[in-house]
Design a protein around this motif. Structure first.
Motif, short mmCIF file in Angstrom:
data_model
loop_
_atom_site.label_atom_id
_atom_site.label_comp_id
_atom_site.label_asym_id
_atom_site.label_seq_id
_atom_site.Cartn_x
_atom_site.Cartn_y
_atom_site.Cartn_z
N LYS A 1 3.07 9.27 6.73
CA LYS A 1 2.69 10.64 7.06
C LYS A 1 2.87 11.57 5.86
N GLU A 2 3.97 11.41 5.12
CA GLU A 2 4.23 12.25 3.94
C GLU A 2 3.23 11.97 2.82
N ILE A 3 2.89 10.70 2.61
CA ILE A 3 1.90 10.36 1.58
C ILE A 3 0.57 11.01 1.93
N ALA A 4 0.14 10.85 3.18
CA ALA A 4 -1.14 11.41 3.61
C ALA A 4 -1.13 12.93 3.49
N LEU B 1 -5.30 28.33 -11.29
CA LEU B 1 -4.96 26.99 -11.80
C LEU B 1 -3.50 26.93 -12.25
N LEU B 2 -3.04 28.00 -12.88
CA LEU B 2 -1.64 28.05 -13.27
C LEU B 2 -0.72 28.11 -12.05
N GLU B 3 -1.14 28.85 -11.04
CA GLU B 3 -0.36 28.91 -9.80
C GLU B 3 -0.30 27.54 -9.13
N LEU B 4 -1.40 26.82 -9.16
CA LEU B 4 -1.41 25.47 -8.61
C LEU B 4 -0.41 24.58 -9.37
N LEU B 5 -0.43 24.68 -10.68
CA LEU B 5 0.49 23.86 -11.48
C LEU B 5 1.95 24.20 -11.22
N ASP B 6 2.22 25.41 -10.76
CA ASP B 6 3.58 25.80 -10.42
C ASP B 6 4.11 25.07 -9.18
N VAL B 7 3.20 24.67 -8.29
CA VAL B 7 3.66 24.08 -7.01
C VAL B 7 3.21 22.64 -6.77
N GLU B 8 2.16 22.22 -7.43
CA GLU B 8 1.61 20.89 -7.15
C GLU B 8 2.49 19.80 -7.76
N ILE B 9 2.73 18.74 -6.96
CA ILE B 9 3.56 17.64 -7.45
C ILE B 9 2.78 16.34 -7.64
N VAL B 10 1.60 16.22 -7.05
CA VAL B 10 0.80 15.00 -7.19
C VAL B 10 0.22 14.97 -8.61
N LEU C 1 0.83 -1.20 0.00
CA LEU C 1 0.00 0.00 0.00
C LEU C 1 0.87 1.25 0.00
N LEU C 2 1.85 1.30 0.87
CA LEU C 2 2.73 2.47 0.95
C LEU C 2 3.56 2.64 -0.31
N ARG C 3 4.11 1.56 -0.82
CA ARG C 3 4.92 1.62 -2.04
C ARG C 3 4.10 2.12 -3.22
N ASP C 4 2.90 1.57 -3.39
CA ASP C 4 2.07 1.93 -4.54
C ASP C 4 1.55 3.36 -4.43
N THR C 5 1.10 3.76 -3.26
CA THR C 5 0.57 5.12 -3.12
C THR C 5 1.69 6.16 -3.12
N ALA C 6 2.87 5.78 -2.68
CA ALA C 6 4.01 6.71 -2.75
C ALA C 6 4.25 7.12 -4.21
N ALA C 7 4.19 6.16 -5.09
CA ALA C 7 4.38 6.45 -6.52
C ALA C 7 3.28 7.39 -7.03
N GLU C 8 2.06 7.24 -6.52
CA GLU C 8 0.94 8.06 -6.97
C GLU C 8 1.05 9.52 -6.50
N VAL C 9 1.86 9.76 -5.47
CA VAL C 9 2.00 11.13 -4.96
C VAL C 9 3.40 11.68 -5.21
#
Length: 125
Positions: free
Chosen positions: A63-66, A99-108, A33-41
């Protein structure tokens, strides 16, 4: 697209470990679960694999994934709400900004994809 059930499991597990103080039982299922969701985030596979070698580091990974799921979701919700407010007022340029500002910082990746869908919809208006 992330597995919604897996993200719910992360939320529940993080609540039990972080909020209720339960120990993290590092079973094969929990590791997967942790390995798979880590990749998703957007956590590198090497980083996740390394964290899964111990209970303390696995709990930190959880904690970091959550956190990435929670913070990204809130950031996306705020950006969409702000964009919709401007769109309803007829200001498409201002609607693009959050939305553009979000794309500047969002990594998920999933949240980035949703923001891009919103941008594309604005372009079609």
């Amino acid at each position: 697209m992330p597995e919604q059930d897996a993200w719910n499991q992360i939320w529940e597990l993080n609540h039990r470990v972080t909020d209720l103080g339960e120990p993290l039982a590092l079973t094969d299922e929990t590791r997967a679960l942790l390995r798979d969701t880590a990749a998703e985030v957007a956590i590198a596979p090497e980083e996740a694999a390394s964290a899964l070698h111990g209970d303390v580091s696995a709990a930190a990974l959880l904690k970091e994934i959550a956190k990435r799921i929670r913070v990204g979701s809130r950031r996306l919700s705020r950006a969409i709400a702000e964009a919709m407010k401007h769109e309803e007022a007829g200001d498409l340029e201002a609607a693009r900004v959050p939305l553009l500002e979000l794309l500047d910082v969002e990594i998920v990746p999933f949240y980035r994809e949703l923001a891009q869908v919103q941008l594309d919809a604005l372009d079609e208006s």
